[in-house]
Structure formats: structure tokens, C-alpha cells
Design an enzyme around this catalytic site. Structure first.
Site, PDB file in Angstrom:
ATOM      1  N   HIS A 136     -18.540  82.387   1.943  1.00 19.02           N
ATOM      2  CA  HIS A 136     -17.317  83.189   1.940  1.00 19.02           C
ATOM      3  C   HIS A 136     -17.085  83.625   3.395  1.00 19.02           C
ATOM      4  O   HIS A 136     -18.044  83.797   4.147  1.00 19.02           O
ATOM      5  CB  HIS A 136     -17.584  84.405   1.056  1.00 19.02           C
ATOM      6  CG  HIS A 136     -16.396  85.279   0.793  1.00 19.02           C
ATOM      7  ND1 HIS A 136     -15.943  86.199   1.694  1.00 19.02           N
ATOM      8  CD2 HIS A 136     -15.591  85.381  -0.294  1.00 19.02           C
ATOM      9  CE1 HIS A 136     -14.898  86.835   1.169  1.00 19.02           C
ATOM     10  NE2 HIS A 136     -14.667  86.356  -0.030  1.00 19.02           N
ATOM     11  N   ASP A 213     -26.318  86.676   0.165  1.00 18.55           N
ATOM     12  CA  ASP A 213     -25.070  87.269  -0.307  1.00 18.55           C
ATOM     13  C   ASP A 213     -25.053  87.065  -1.823  1.00 18.55           C
ATOM     14  O   ASP A 213     -24.845  85.950  -2.303  1.00 18.55           O
ATOM     15  CB  ASP A 213     -23.899  86.572   0.390  1.00 18.55           C
ATOM     16  CG  ASP A 213     -22.552  86.887  -0.255  1.00 18.55           C
ATOM     17  OD1 ASP A 213     -22.523  87.558  -1.308  1.00 18.55           O
ATOM     18  OD2 ASP A 213     -21.539  86.441   0.297  1.00 18.55           O
ATOM     19  N   GLN A 216     -21.788  86.897  -6.047  1.00 13.98           N
ATOM     20  CA  GLN A 216     -21.440  86.109  -7.239  1.00 13.98           C
ATOM     21  C   GLN A 216     -22.639  85.857  -8.147  1.00 13.98           C
ATOM     22  O   GLN A 216     -22.501  85.189  -9.170  1.00 13.98           O
ATOM     23  CB  GLN A 216     -20.840  84.756  -6.812  1.00 13.98           C
ATOM     24  CG  GLN A 216     -19.560  84.873  -6.044  1.00 13.98           C
ATOM     25  CD  GLN A 216     -18.416  85.438  -6.880  1.00 13.98           C
ATOM     26  OE1 GLN A 216     -18.458  85.452  -8.111  1.00 13.98           O
ATOM     27  NE2 GLN A 216     -17.394  85.930  -6.203  1.00 13.98           N
ATOM     28  N   LYS A 239     -17.534  93.396  -8.492  1.00 16.22           N
ATOM     29  CA  LYS A 239     -17.814  92.093  -9.106  1.00 16.22           C
ATOM     30  C   LYS A 239     -18.895  92.190 -10.187  1.00 16.22           C
ATOM     31  O   LYS A 239     -19.180  91.218 -10.873  1.00 16.22           O
ATOM     32  CB  LYS A 239     -18.228  91.084  -8.037  1.00 16.22           C
ATOM     33  CG  LYS A 239     -17.085  90.826  -7.043  1.00 16.22           C
ATOM     34  CD  LYS A 239     -17.312  89.605  -6.221  1.00 16.22           C
ATOM     35  CE  LYS A 239     -16.484  89.621  -4.972  1.00 16.22           C
ATOM     36  NZ  LYS A 239     -15.242  88.852  -5.111  1.00 16.22           N
ATOM     37  N   CYS A 377     -11.115  82.383   0.249  1.00 20.76           N
ATOM     38  CA  CYS A 377     -11.825  82.909   1.425  1.00 20.76           C
ATOM     39  C   CYS A 377     -12.983  82.002   1.794  1.00 20.76           C
ATOM     40  O   CYS A 377     -14.029  82.481   2.267  1.00 20.76           O
ATOM     41  CB  CYS A 377     -12.340  84.323   1.200  1.00 20.76           C
ATOM     42  SG  CYS A 377     -11.029  85.513   0.957  1.00 20.76           S
TER      43      CYS A 377
HETATM   44  C1  LIG Z   1     -19.802  85.161  -2.262  1.00 18.34           C
HETATM   45  C2  LIG Z   1     -18.982  86.314  -1.791  1.00 18.34           C
HETATM   46  N1  LIG Z   1     -19.345  86.973  -0.698  1.00 18.34           N
HETATM   47  C3  LIG Z   1     -18.657  88.034  -0.248  1.00 18.34           C
HETATM   48  C4  LIG Z   1     -17.523  88.479  -0.868  1.00 18.34           C
HETATM   49  C5  LIG Z   1     -16.786  89.648  -0.307  1.00 18.34           C
HETATM   50  O1  LIG Z   1     -16.854  90.716  -1.160  1.00 18.34           O
HETATM   51  P1  LIG Z   1     -16.021  92.037  -0.910  1.00 18.34           P
HETATM   52  O2  LIG Z   1     -14.621  91.604  -0.627  1.00 18.34           O
HETATM   53  O3  LIG Z   1     -16.150  92.799  -2.175  1.00 18.34           O
HETATM   54  O4  LIG Z   1     -16.635  92.728   0.256  1.00 18.34           O
HETATM   55  C6  LIG Z   1     -17.088  87.821  -2.004  1.00 18.34           C
HETATM   56  C7  LIG Z   1     -15.863  88.261  -2.680  1.00 18.34           C
HETATM   57  O5  LIG Z   1     -14.907  87.542  -2.850  1.00 18.34           O
HETATM   58  C8  LIG Z   1     -17.838  86.705  -2.470  1.00 18.34           C
HETATM   59  O6  LIG Z   1     -17.442  86.048  -3.562  1.00 18.34           O
END
Ligand SMILES: Cc1ncc(COP(=O)(O)O)c(C=O)c1O
Lengths: 420, 152
Positions: A136, A213, A216, A239, A377
Site C-alpha cells: 500500500h 503492515d 488487512q 479495518k 493505493c
Molecule cells: C495494507 C494496508 N496498509 C495500510 C493501509 C492504510 O491504512 P490507514 O489509511 O487506515 O492508515 C491500508 C488501508 O487501506 C492497507 O490496506
């Protein structure tokens, strides 16, 4: 999922009743454009169960006050509730101590925190930060920024045609110049579950720390950070069926404790004079300013709620839903699935002939079906597959086969409307 | 099919999406401007050749959704031979049409082929798609140095 980092195979799976659990998520009763809402955008954000709604409401009705500051009763109770949530997070991750649980705004802030503090102290010109082609943007850009500042470079583990990390390449890229490895546990764009145990083991063999990270991964069940042996684990409350604006950075205490503060301000200090400031202990050193108290309490309620669910049963349900959805959508002419990894969570990213995903999204929306369209993203993933965007349906445990049928029917309607 | 969808994806739109007109690079163009919508990845290049304030040729290339592509295509067929002032007036009318919709007292015929976009205003998320090429055309006309127009 065999020997999978998301599973917890000790218990025999019961039969999970998705219909019954939907009653705890009031929004799922909504109608959209006159149709029942079919919410398949869970990778973007998840819906909230009643205990989360009640926890936030009750905090503001009965406890509201600042934490760690007051001698008065409300402040004590609010502080207790805030710290109880930290314990709920610790339990969900099986961290060794609540000192290792830092409340932040979300995954994005958690990664920025590590990139800034670890990067500033550990990266020198010529050093390498190793990420993957599945990331992401929030696990790319903070590293690019700190690399530019420190004269370090970003190196990327490539992915194969199914959307899996090329572990042979990982081995080759893992040189002694690598100072940190930062990869997602589960990919948001494709749903791939990455072999994070192997990644951690290989990095640790060279004494390189690993950030995972987990944004998900956690919606699909608790993880055990001690078993994974990762050094950092980041996730977002929204999430995991909790509120927005709250998230967590887990950091192994030895490493976290060695990092400089991120932001300066109240709460992160022990004493301040104009000559010298003494910083507070973990985790408060990284929590400058009045935190998102209601959000933390909502997150604690979400994780307590999840903790009590039948995860073996849910995993069986989610696996079943994914294989049913994969099978059904593949019967629609012109569908191409993007991301067909061996190990996946419930994410279907797809394209339909030359119909742009944006048009797919609009037409499905008219049927009450919410999916995400775009690059999610994760533009490098799109570039890897030579497409500008995908349509993505992402499932949570409250989704049903009837909803999969609605999706597939909707996609057939897209063909009809667009004349393909 | 639901009426709203039929009014969004009208025949003209589907036709221009499938067979976009003036869909080519324009050699020796006076103005070349990129159009980009980072949210959905719509990405076009618009080429203009101008002669004494008149649009002699207008072509485009790129990819995106049916609304953005057909809008660029229809625009290209309408603006060839128009003066700068006329093109800007059409921009203003198109902008009005997709943001406000067709007024009760307005004759759809007066919009010519653009009337096909009168359903867009019911879909707020798609207004940007419809207007992308038009914005780009407008800044290409106004600013010889323009290079990329983004909707964000
Ligand atoms: C794998 C992953 N990392 C990071 C993020 C970023 O999360 P947040 O926007 O809640 O900070 C997301 C959210 O779309 C994600 O799916």
C-alpha cells in the site's frame, strides 16, 4: 490455510452463522438505491458492531475527561478504560506487554512513526530499506521520504504473475546493506497472504528487523506477534470493525525503547525545563498530546468482540465464501481475476474485458452493491499487471453466499449495460 | 434496466466509448496537455492545433472510463473549427449541464450531442470523469505552457 500465520488450528471448526451475526451490525440493514445494501468494500473499511457503537457512546455519556492528568474521578475512570483497551490490543496480538502497544491514528501513522524514528537513527548513505511490490502507498512513501533524507535506497521484492512475493528474489535482495524489511502481512489490492514467518526468519538470520503492515490481516483473526517474531506490527482500528482515527503500532520493547521520540508535546515527557526534557517511558513516549480516547475505547471494544468469536468457524466460512465467489465470478464471460495467490483472504480483484472498473462500480452501486474501484493505493501493483485499475470486492465474516450471487448477477448486468 | 443507468450510459456514450473519434496523436500540435484523474486512473493526452484563434484540429489519446472517454471524443467532434470564445462558451454550458442537469425550461436539442451527458449530474462521483477532458482543453487554450491537468 496450512501452517498459516492467520490461522489458529487447535480448535475444530464449528458452523459459523453469518446471518445471525449480521444482526449485530445495524448498518447492514440499510437500503441503497432502493435495494438491500451488499457491502463488499471491507478492505477499505469494515462496519461496526453494536458493542463498538455502545462503547463510544457510553464513554462520552459517562466517562468523558482527559486521561493521565486528572486527580478527579472521571479522569481516573477514563484512564482506566483507555488502558484497558491497550490490554485488549495486547491480548489480540499476544504481545508480551502493554508497553509495546502504542496508540496512533492508523496504519499510516504507525509506519510513519517507525520510518521517521528508526530511519533517522539507523539509516546511513548506501543503506537499503527493503519493501515489496505488493505494498500500500502507506508502506512505500514514508520509506521513500526517509531514504531521500538519509541517502539510503529503497529496494523492492518483485511479485509473480499470481501476485505472490518472489521469495527467491527476496533471498537475493536481502544483503547486509538492508537495515529494515517492511512488508504487508496481507495485500489489500489482491488479498495475498505473504509468507511472513519465512521473511522474518531470513531477515533475523542477518539481524535485520522486520515491520509487518497487518492492516488487512487482523480483520481475519487474531495474530501472535511473538510467534511471528516480527519487530513491528501496524494496523488500523477501522479495518478491524472499530472506529476510524485510531490504530496501533506494536513494537518489540527492546527495539521500541531504543528509538527517539516521534512527536514532542504533553504526555510524552517526564519532566520539562527549558534546558532539558526527560522523556516518558514506553509506550507514552510515543503518544504526545491528548490521544483519541473514545477511539481507543471503541477499538478495545471491537477487539474484545472479535476475541470471543469462533475463529476456526469464521475461517472455514471465509474460505468457503472466497472459493464460491472465485468460482461464480469466473463463469461471467470476459472476467479476469487479478491476484490468484495460493493463500488469499476474501478479496476478488478483477477486470472485465475493456470495461473500465469505474463504470463497473457505478453500475453495481445502482444495485446497492458497494465495491471499490481504482488502484487501491497500490499503483505499483497495477503497473505490474499492466492495468490502470481493478474492481475489488472484499469480504468480511458477515458476508453471505447470497451477497456473492448478487455481485455476480450485478457483474452480468454490467455487461448488459455496457453492451459487451 | 434501471432508468438512471440508461440515462447515464446512453447510446451515444457507449458508441463513443467503443469507437472514440479523433483518437490519435496529432503530429505538430500547438498544444499538448495531459489530463489525469488520480482517483480512478483516467489518463488522456489532448492535442490542439490552433490557427488565428480557431481550433483547426483536436485529437486525444489515452484510457479511462466510458464517461471520460466518450466525453473527450464528443468534445473533439464538436470543437473542431470553433473559435476560442466559442469553445469556452461550450465549456461553460457543458459544465452547467453535468453539474446542474438540464433545466426545466431548457431544450435538450440546444446542447446537440452533449445532451447525452445530461444524466451525469445524478451521479456526483462521475462529474469529474465527464469534465476532465473539457478542463484540459480549456487550460490548453488559455495557457500555452500548461502540461498536466489533474482533477484532484
Ligand atoms: C495494507 C494496508 N496498509 C495500510 C493501509 C492504510 O491504512 P490507514 O489509511 O487506515 O492508515 C491500508 C488501508 O487501506 C492497507 O490496506
Amino acid at each position: 490455510m496450512p501452517a498459516n500465520t492467520l490461522s489458529n488450528e487447535q480448535t475444530v471448526a464449528g458452523v459459523f452463522d453469518a446471518e445471525a451475526i449480521r444482526e449485530e451490525f445495524p448498518i447492514l440493514e440499510r437500503r441503497v438505491h432502493g435495494r438491500p445494501l451488499v457491502y463488499l468494500d471491507n478492505a477499505a473499511t469494515t462496519q461496526k458492531p453494536l458493542p463498538v457503537l455502545r462503547a463510544e457512546d457510553s464513554y462520552y455519556r459517562t466517562l468523558n475527561s482527559n486521561v493521565h492528568r486528572g486527580v478527579h474521578r472521571l479522569s481516573e475512570e477514563a484512564t482506566e478504560a483507555y488502558e484497558a483497551s491497550r490490554e485488549s490490543v495486547r491480548r489480540y496480538l499476544n504481545a508480551a506487554s502493554t508497553q509495546e502497544i502504542v496508540f496512533v491514528r492508523g496504519t499510516t501513522e504507525a509506519i510513519n512513526l517507525v520510518a521517521a524514528t528508526f530511519g533517522r537513527t539507523h539509516l546511513a548513505p548506501g543503506d537499503v530499506v527493503l519493501i515489496s511490490g505488493l505494498e500500500h502507498h502507506s508502506n512505500i512513501v514514508p520509506w521513500q521520504m526517509v531514504c531521500a533524507e538519509r541517502g539510503a535506497t529503497l529496494s523492492v521484492i518483485p511479485i509473480d504473475d499470481r501476485g505472490q512475493l518472489r521469495m527467491d528474489e527476496f533471498g537475493r535482495l536481502l544483503t547486509d546493506r538492508v537495515k529494515i524489511v517492511a512488508v504487508n502481512h496481507v495485500s489489500n489490492a489482491l488479498g495475498t497472504v505473504n509468507p511472513v514467518r519465512e521473511i522474518v526468519a531470513k531477515a533475523h538470520a542477518r539481524s535485520i528487523p522486520v515491520l509487518l503492515d497487518g492492516a488487512q490481516a487482523l480483520p481475519h483473526g487474531p495474530v501472535d506477534v511473538r510467534e511471528l517474531e516480527c519487530d513491528f506490527y501496524a494496523f488500523s482500528g477501522h479495518k478491524v470493525f472499530g472506529p476510524t482515527g485510531i490504530g496501533v503500532l506494536y513494537g518489540r520493547s527492546a527495539l521500541l525503547g531504543s528509538l527517539p521520540p516521534y512527536q514532542g508535546g504533553g504526555d510524552m515527557i517526564r519532566s520539562v525545563t527549558f534546558e532539558k526534557t526527560v522523556y516518558n517511558d514506553l509506550p507514552y513516549r510515543f503518544e504526545a498530546g491528548t490521544p483519541n480516547i473514545a477511539g481507543s475505547i471503541g477499538l478495545g471494544a471491537a477487539l474484545d468482540y472479535l476475541w470471543k468469536l469462533d475463529w476456526p468457524g469464521i475461517r472455514a466460512h471465509e474460505r468457503d465464501l472466497l472459493s464460491y465467489a472465485t468460482e461464480q465470478i469466473s463463469t461471467v464471460p470476459g472476467i479476469r481475476l487479478i491476484g490468484t495467490a495460493e493463500e488469499k483472504v476474501g478479496v476478488l480483484s478483477f477486470v472485465l474485458q475493456d470495461v473500465h472498473p469505474h463504470d463497473i462500480g457505478t453500475i453495481l452501486d445502482q444495485e446497492g452493491i458497494a465495491i471499490r474501484t481504482g488502484h487501491h493505493c497500490a499503483q505499483p501493483v497495477m503497473i505490474r499487471f499492466g492495468i490502470p485499475a481493478t474492481a475489488r470486492a472484499s469480504f468480511a465474516f458477515y458476508n453471505t453466499k447470497a451477497e456473492v450471487d448478487a455481485l455476480v448477477e450485478g457483474v452480468r448486468r454490467v455487461r448488459e449495460v455496457m453492451g459487451v | 434496466m434501471r432508468d438512471d443507468l440508461r440515462s447515464l450510459y446512453q447510446e451515444i456514450i457507449l458508441d463513443h466509448n467503443k469507437n472514440p473519434r479523433n483518437f490519435r496523436v496529432l503530429e505538430g500540435a500547438d498544444r499538448v496537455v495531459e489530463a489525469y484523474n488520480p482517483l480512478c486512473g483516467d489518463h488522456y493526452t489532448i492535442y490542439l492545433s490552433l490557427e488565428q484563434g480557431v481550433i483547426r484540429e483536436i485529437t486525444f489519446q489515452g484510457s479511462g472510463c466510458a464517461i471520460s472517454k466518450s466525453s473527450a471524443s464528443v468534445m473533439s467532434t464538436m470543437l473542431k473549427g470553433k473559435t476560442r470564445q466559442e469553445a469556452e462558451e461550450w465549456f461553460r454550458r457543458f459544465h452547467h449541464l453535468v453539474t446542474e442537469g438540464l433545466g426545466a425550461d431548457e431544450d435538450p436539442e440546444s446542447y446537440g450531442k452533449l445532451a447525452a451527458f445530461s444524466g451525469v449530474n445524478e451521479f456526483p462521483a462521475r462529474v469529474k470523469c465527464a469534465i476532465l477532458a473539457w478542463h484540459t482543453m480549456k487550460s490548453a487554450l488559455q495557457d500555452p505552457a500548461a502540461s498536466t491537468i489533474s482533477t484532484e
